[in-house]
Design a protein around this motif. Sequence first.
Motif, short mmCIF file in Angstrom:
data_model
loop_
_atom_site.label_atom_id
_atom_site.label_comp_id
_atom_site.label_asym_id
_atom_site.label_seq_id
_atom_site.Cartn_x
_atom_site.Cartn_y
_atom_site.Cartn_z
N PRO A 9 -28.63 29.35 -7.27
CA PRO A 9 -29.49 28.13 -7.79
C PRO A 9 -30.96 28.46 -8.18
CG PRO A 9 -28.29 27.62 -5.69
CD PRO A 9 -28.04 29.17 -6.07
N VAL A 10 -31.49 29.67 -7.33
CA VAL A 10 -33.01 29.88 -7.73
C VAL A 10 -32.79 30.68 -8.97
CG1 VAL A 10 -34.87 31.50 -6.94
CG2 VAL A 10 -33.61 29.75 -5.31
N PHE A 23 -41.41 34.52 -2.70
CA PHE A 23 -42.29 35.09 -1.73
C PHE A 23 -41.41 35.89 -0.92
CE2 PHE A 23 -44.73 31.47 -3.26
CZ PHE A 23 -46.10 31.82 -3.29
N ARG A 24 -41.87 37.03 -0.35
CA ARG A 24 -41.12 37.75 0.58
C ARG A 24 -42.34 38.46 1.47
NH1 ARG A 24 -37.80 35.72 -1.90
NH2 ARG A 24 -35.86 36.55 -2.95
N ARG A 25 -41.76 38.91 2.56
CA ARG A 25 -42.77 39.60 3.75
C ARG A 25 -41.86 40.91 3.75
NH1 ARG A 25 -46.12 37.20 6.65
NH2 ARG A 25 -46.23 34.89 6.61
N ALA A 62 -45.48 26.13 -3.58
CA ALA A 62 -44.12 25.88 -3.46
C ALA A 62 -43.20 25.51 -4.67
CB ALA A 62 -44.61 24.62 -2.47
N ARG A 63 -43.91 24.61 -5.61
CA ARG A 63 -43.02 24.22 -6.97
C ARG A 63 -42.77 25.49 -7.52
NH1 ARG A 63 -46.63 18.69 -7.53
NH2 ARG A 63 -45.30 17.65 -5.81
N ALA A 64 -43.78 26.59 -7.83
CA ALA A 64 -43.36 27.55 -8.55
C ALA A 64 -42.25 28.54 -7.93
CB ALA A 64 -44.49 28.49 -8.59
N ALA A 65 -42.19 28.36 -6.72
CA ALA A 65 -41.02 28.91 -5.94
C ALA A 65 -39.72 28.16 -5.90
CB ALA A 65 -41.35 29.51 -4.69
N GLY A 66 -39.71 26.98 -6.29
CA GLY A 66 -38.52 26.31 -6.19
C GLY A 66 -38.38 25.51 -4.80
N GLY A 87 -44.37 37.63 -8.90
CA GLY A 87 -44.09 36.82 -10.19
C GLY A 87 -42.67 37.23 -10.85
N LEU A 88 -41.82 36.30 -11.47
CA LEU A 88 -40.54 36.73 -12.00
C LEU A 88 -40.48 36.04 -13.39
CD1 LEU A 88 -38.53 35.51 -8.81
CD2 LEU A 88 -38.80 37.83 -9.68
#
Length: 191
Positions: A9-10, A23-25, A62-66, A87-88
């Motif tokens: 879905p993303v 976002f990733r750690r 938050a919105r930019a990452a879905g 960024g993608l």
Amino acid sequence: MWRVQIRRPVLDAIAAGTVTCAFRRWDRPRVRVGGSQRTQIGVLEFTSVDPVEASDLTLEDARAAGFADLAALQEAQRGDGQLYRVGLRLAGPDPRVALRAKRRLSQAERAEIDTRLARMDRSSPHGPWTAAVLQLIAENPGVRAPDLAARMGRETLPFKRDVRKLKELGLTESLEVGYRLSPRGRAYRRG
């Protein structure tokens, strides 16, 4: 190669342009600006990789990452390691799709495939395998990889790595379960 795991879905939202970052750690960045990754929807390009603090995240992030809201984004980012905003963008279709759709091969294309398969066979620690795997997939489309690997007396993960090498040449394609020969793969085997 390290891959950013992204749910379907993303990916669809990235293709639609509504998701522009993830976002990733990580202990250190695992992707680089300008790098790319093939996905189910095509090739993604990494346009930025920036360290951020969780406390600096915004509703816009938050919105930019879905994510529906900031709280959902913050909850998803719990854990160890430095937080990165990646960024993608969808860079285009997977070039293997067009490659594997080819139903006819020139003599030069066939010779190139022969050369690449021979090189794979020579460098393999378990001996020649390419013709046997192509035949196995041709005779057993849609059969699970562990079952195919067992038929060859091989471990599943190394077998899957080998099949991915054939996929890079456009000879096979993945199904929901298992594999099949692509039109290019069938044309190659026909001789």
